[in-house]
Motif scaffolding. Structure first.
Motif, PDB file in Angstrom:
ATOM      1  N   VAL A   1      -3.474  11.255  -5.038  1.00  0.00           N
ATOM      2  CA  VAL A   1      -4.478  10.182  -5.009  1.00  0.00           C
ATOM      3  C   VAL A   1      -5.199  10.138  -6.354  1.00  0.00           C
ATOM      4  CG1 VAL A   1      -6.621   9.365  -3.953  1.00  0.00           C
ATOM      5  CG2 VAL A   1      -4.819  10.305  -2.510  1.00  0.00           C
ATOM      6  N   LYS A   2      -5.603  11.294  -6.848  1.00  0.00           N
ATOM      7  CA  LYS A   2      -6.322  11.352  -8.122  1.00  0.00           C
ATOM      8  C   LYS A   2      -5.478  10.777  -9.254  1.00  0.00           C
ATOM      9  CE  LYS A   2      -8.710  14.366 -11.316  1.00  0.00           C
ATOM     10  NZ  LYS A   2      -9.211  15.704 -11.589  1.00  0.00           N
ATOM     11  N   GLU A   3      -4.164  11.053  -9.245  1.00  0.00           N
ATOM     12  CA  GLU A   3      -3.268  10.580 -10.299  1.00  0.00           C
ATOM     13  C   GLU A   3      -2.887   9.112 -10.136  1.00  0.00           C
ATOM     14  OE1 GLU A   3      -0.029  13.283  -9.780  1.00  0.00           O
ATOM     15  OE2 GLU A   3      -1.234  15.025 -10.359  1.00  0.00           O
ATOM     16  N   GLY A   4      -3.235   8.511  -8.991  1.00  0.00           N
ATOM     17  CA  GLY A   4      -2.905   7.114  -8.749  1.00  0.00           C
ATOM     18  C   GLY A   4      -1.494   6.902  -8.227  1.00  0.00           C
ATOM     19  N   ALA A   5      -0.819   7.979  -7.824  1.00  0.00           N
ATOM     20  CA  ALA A   5       0.549   7.862  -7.310  1.00  0.00           C
ATOM     21  C   ALA A   5       0.579   7.322  -5.882  1.00  0.00           C
ATOM     22  CB  ALA A   5       1.252   9.216  -7.373  1.00  0.00           C
ATOM     23  N   ILE A   6      -0.511   7.542  -5.127  1.00  0.00           N
ATOM     24  CA  ILE A   6      -0.667   6.972  -3.788  1.00  0.00           C
ATOM     25  C   ILE A   6      -2.085   6.427  -3.686  1.00  0.00           C
ATOM     26  CG2 ILE A   6       1.082   8.379  -2.628  1.00  0.00           C
ATOM     27  CD1 ILE A   6      -1.117  10.268  -1.678  1.00  0.00           C
ATOM     28  N   ASP A   7      -2.290   5.521  -2.733  1.00  0.00           N
ATOM     29  CA  ASP A   7      -3.592   4.877  -2.577  1.00  0.00           C
ATOM     30  C   ASP A   7      -4.542   5.654  -1.667  1.00  0.00           C
ATOM     31  OD1 ASP A   7      -2.885   2.623  -4.197  1.00  0.00           O
ATOM     32  OD2 ASP A   7      -1.644   1.938  -2.524  1.00  0.00           O
ATOM     33  N   CYS A   8      -3.984   6.401  -0.728  1.00  0.00           N
ATOM     34  CA  CYS A   8      -4.810   7.204   0.166  1.00  0.00           C
ATOM     35  C   CYS A   8      -3.991   8.366   0.690  1.00  0.00           C
ATOM     36  CB  CYS A   8      -5.382   6.381   1.308  1.00  0.00           C
ATOM     37  SG  CYS A   8      -4.147   5.834   2.495  1.00  0.00           S
ATOM     38  N   PHE A   9      -4.672   9.365   1.216  1.00  0.00           N
ATOM     39  CA  PHE A   9      -4.009  10.532   1.772  1.00  0.00           C
ATOM     40  C   PHE A   9      -4.612  10.810   3.129  1.00  0.00           C
ATOM     41  CE2 PHE A   9      -3.576  15.247   2.109  1.00  0.00           C
ATOM     42  CZ  PHE A   9      -2.194  15.269   2.223  1.00  0.00           C
ATOM     43  N   ILE A  10      -3.758  10.969   4.129  1.00  0.00           N
ATOM     44  CA  ILE A  10      -4.191  11.133   5.511  1.00  0.00           C
ATOM     45  C   ILE A  10      -3.697  12.477   6.025  1.00  0.00           C
ATOM     46  CG2 ILE A  10      -4.025  10.176   7.852  1.00  0.00           C
ATOM     47  CD1 ILE A  10      -3.167   7.498   6.340  1.00  0.00           C
ATOM     48  N   GLY A  11      -4.555  13.187   6.722  1.00  0.00           N
ATOM     49  CA  GLY A  11      -4.160  14.460   7.307  1.00  0.00           C
ATOM     50  C   GLY A  11      -4.849  14.676   8.631  1.00  0.00           C
ATOM     51  N   SER A  12      -4.164  15.378   9.521  1.00  0.00           N
ATOM     52  CA  SER A  12      -4.772  15.691  10.816  1.00  0.00           C
ATOM     53  C   SER A  12      -4.844  17.199  11.016  1.00  0.00           C
ATOM     54  CB  SER A  12      -3.968  15.043  11.948  1.00  0.00           C
ATOM     55  OG  SER A  12      -2.640  15.528  11.944  1.00  0.00           O
ATOM     56  N   GLY A  13      -4.770  17.937   9.924  1.00  0.00           N
ATOM     57  CA  GLY A  13      -4.807  19.390  10.001  1.00  0.00           C
ATOM     58  C   GLY A  13      -6.209  19.931   9.818  1.00  0.00           C
ATOM     59  N   ASN A  14      -6.340  20.920   8.968  1.00  0.00           N
ATOM     60  CA  ASN A  14      -7.593  21.624   8.735  1.00  0.00           C
ATOM     61  C   ASN A  14      -8.610  20.679   8.078  1.00  0.00           C
ATOM     62  OD1 ASN A  14      -9.602  23.279   7.413  1.00  0.00           O
ATOM     63  ND2 ASN A  14      -8.280  25.036   7.805  1.00  0.00           N
TER      64      ASN A  14
ATOM     65  N   MET B   1       0.844  -1.170   0.000  1.00  0.00           N
ATOM     66  CA  MET B   1       0.000   0.000   0.000  1.00  0.00           C
ATOM     67  C   MET B   1       0.890   1.235   0.000  1.00  0.00           C
ATOM     68  SD  MET B   1      -3.146   1.194   2.406  1.00  0.00           S
ATOM     69  CE  MET B   1      -4.205   0.084   1.536  1.00  0.00           C
ATOM     70  N   ARG B   2       0.449   2.248  -0.741  1.00  0.00           N
ATOM     71  CA  ARG B   2       1.176   3.514  -0.839  1.00  0.00           C
ATOM     72  C   ARG B   2       0.351   4.582  -0.121  1.00  0.00           C
ATOM     73  NH1 ARG B   2       0.899   4.097  -6.904  1.00  0.00           N
ATOM     74  NH2 ARG B   2      -1.160   3.382  -6.306  1.00  0.00           N
ATOM     75  N   LEU B   3       0.859   5.034   1.021  1.00  0.00           N
ATOM     76  CA  LEU B   3       0.146   5.987   1.855  1.00  0.00           C
ATOM     77  C   LEU B   3       0.734   7.375   1.702  1.00  0.00           C
ATOM     78  CD1 LEU B   3       0.252   3.785   5.056  1.00  0.00           C
ATOM     79  CD2 LEU B   3      -1.692   4.028   3.539  1.00  0.00           C
ATOM     80  N   GLY B   4      -0.128   8.386   1.692  1.00  0.00           N
ATOM     81  CA  GLY B   4       0.309   9.774   1.704  1.00  0.00           C
ATOM     82  C   GLY B   4      -0.068  10.391   3.035  1.00  0.00           C
TER      83      GLY B   4
ATOM     84  N   ILE C   1     -11.038  18.019  -5.946  1.00  0.00           N
ATOM     85  CA  ILE C   1      -9.982  17.351  -6.723  1.00  0.00           C
ATOM     86  C   ILE C   1     -10.384  15.930  -7.097  1.00  0.00           C
ATOM     87  CG2 ILE C   1      -7.596  16.511  -6.662  1.00  0.00           C
ATOM     88  CD1 ILE C   1      -6.917  19.013  -4.993  1.00  0.00           C
ATOM     89  N   LEU C   2     -10.890  15.164  -6.142  1.00  0.00           N
ATOM     90  CA  LEU C   2     -11.226  13.762  -6.417  1.00  0.00           C
ATOM     91  C   LEU C   2     -12.618  13.591  -7.022  1.00  0.00           C
ATOM     92  CD1 LEU C   2      -9.859  12.049  -3.190  1.00  0.00           C
ATOM     93  CD2 LEU C   2      -8.787  12.167  -5.441  1.00  0.00           C
ATOM     94  N   LYS C   3     -13.515  14.478  -6.696  1.00  0.00           N
ATOM     95  CA  LYS C   3     -14.921  14.414  -7.100  1.00  0.00           C
ATOM     96  C   LYS C   3     -15.612  13.269  -6.355  1.00  0.00           C
ATOM     97  CE  LYS C   3     -14.082  17.475 -10.331  1.00  0.00           C
ATOM     98  NZ  LYS C   3     -13.832  18.779  -9.852  1.00  0.00           N
ATOM     99  N   PRO C   4     -16.802  13.523  -5.852  1.00  0.00           N
ATOM    100  CA  PRO C   4     -17.529  12.475  -5.118  1.00  0.00           C
ATOM    101  C   PRO C   4     -17.973  11.328  -6.024  1.00  0.00           C
ATOM    102  CG  PRO C   4     -18.456  14.657  -4.682  1.00  0.00           C
ATOM    103  CD  PRO C   4     -17.476  14.815  -5.804  1.00  0.00           C
ATOM    104  N   ILE C   5     -18.091  10.164  -5.441  1.00  0.00           N
ATOM    105  CA  ILE C   5     -18.671   9.011  -6.118  1.00  0.00           C
ATOM    106  C   ILE C   5     -20.170   9.289  -6.255  1.00  0.00           C
ATOM    107  CG2 ILE C   5     -19.189   6.535  -5.881  1.00  0.00           C
ATOM    108  CD1 ILE C   5     -16.610   6.344  -4.173  1.00  0.00           C
ATOM    109  N   VAL C   6     -20.756   8.924  -7.367  1.00  0.00           N
ATOM    110  CA  VAL C   6     -22.185   9.156  -7.585  1.00  0.00           C
ATOM    111  C   VAL C   6     -22.974   8.574  -6.415  1.00  0.00           C
ATOM    112  CG1 VAL C   6     -24.146   8.665  -9.103  1.00  0.00           C
ATOM    113  CG2 VAL C   6     -21.902   9.184 -10.088  1.00  0.00           C
ATOM    114  N   GLY C   7     -23.822   9.382  -5.840  1.00  0.00           N
ATOM    115  CA  GLY C   7     -24.646   8.950  -4.718  1.00  0.00           C
ATOM    116  C   GLY C   7     -24.035   9.245  -3.361  1.00  0.00           C
ATOM    117  N   ILE C   8     -22.802   9.697  -3.337  1.00  0.00           N
ATOM    118  CA  ILE C   8     -22.126  10.037  -2.075  1.00  0.00           C
ATOM    119  C   ILE C   8     -22.049  11.551  -1.981  1.00  0.00           C
ATOM    120  CG2 ILE C   8     -20.005   9.813  -0.717  1.00  0.00           C
ATOM    121  CD1 ILE C   8     -21.478   7.158  -1.111  1.00  0.00           C
ATOM    122  N   ASP C   9     -22.534  12.101  -0.882  1.00  0.00           N
ATOM    123  CA  ASP C   9     -22.574  13.555  -0.736  1.00  0.00           C
ATOM    124  C   ASP C   9     -21.257  14.158  -0.255  1.00  0.00           C
ATOM    125  OD1 ASP C   9     -25.233  13.685  -1.530  1.00  0.00           O
ATOM    126  OD2 ASP C   9     -25.966  13.437   0.515  1.00  0.00           O
ATOM    127  N   ARG C  10     -20.556  13.462   0.633  1.00  0.00           N
ATOM    128  CA  ARG C  10     -19.310  14.034   1.178  1.00  0.00           C
ATOM    129  C   ARG C  10     -18.363  12.924   1.619  1.00  0.00           C
ATOM    130  NH1 ARG C  10     -23.141  15.684   5.548  1.00  0.00           N
ATOM    131  NH2 ARG C  10     -23.578  17.311   4.064  1.00  0.00           N
TER     132      ARG C  10
END
Length: 131
Positions: free
Chosen positions: A90-103, A1-4, A114-123
């Motif tokens: 993540v959008k480019e497929g360079a990492i599998d997920c991105f994690i942040g604890s900031g804002n 797995m490639r984590l950001g 940037i990623l755009k929601p999956i159809v049917g998912i609001d947030r």
């Protein structure tokens, strides 16, 4: 797995983010972590901890989004922030997920725009604890 990991987010950044990355890597050697943020500050933490940074990818981001900034405005104006750049990876497929604890607002807005929601998912999901 490639984590950001947003190394500039949260309290005591980048120290705590780097310490967390080192601990996680020790327990999960088959996973790769990319740290997003101020490259000099991140490398300085590795030096202070007497740790080897060569096992990590450090992606320099010239801007940071502070905890008190308006999320949507910061995402729109700080294109080279660690949050925007990490989400773009993540959008480019360079990492599998991105994690942040900031804002949190900026993380939410960045992922929507940037990623755009999956159809049917609001947030996006906000995770509090990972096992």
């Amino acid at each position: 797995m490639r984590l950001g990991l947003d190394a500039m987010g949260g309290d005591f950044a980048p120290l705590e983010a780097v310490k967390g990355a080192i601990q996680y890597s020790a327990e999960n050697p088959d996973h790769h972590i990319s740290l997003f943020g101020d490259q000099i500050a991140i490398e300085q933490v590795f030096t202070e901890l007497n740790a080897d940074s060569s096992a990590y990818t450090i992606v320099h981001c010239s801007e940071q989004i502070g905890m008190s900034e308006h999320g949507a405005r910061a995402v729109a104006t700080k294109k080279n922030s660690s949050i925007n750049v990490g989400t773009s990876y993540v959008k480019e497929g360079a990492i599998d997920c991105f994690i942040g604890s900031g804002n949190t607002g900026a993380m939410l807005v960045s992922s929507i725009f940037i990623l755009k929601p999956i159809v049917g998912i609001d947030r996006p999901t906000i995770t509090s604890i990972l096992p």
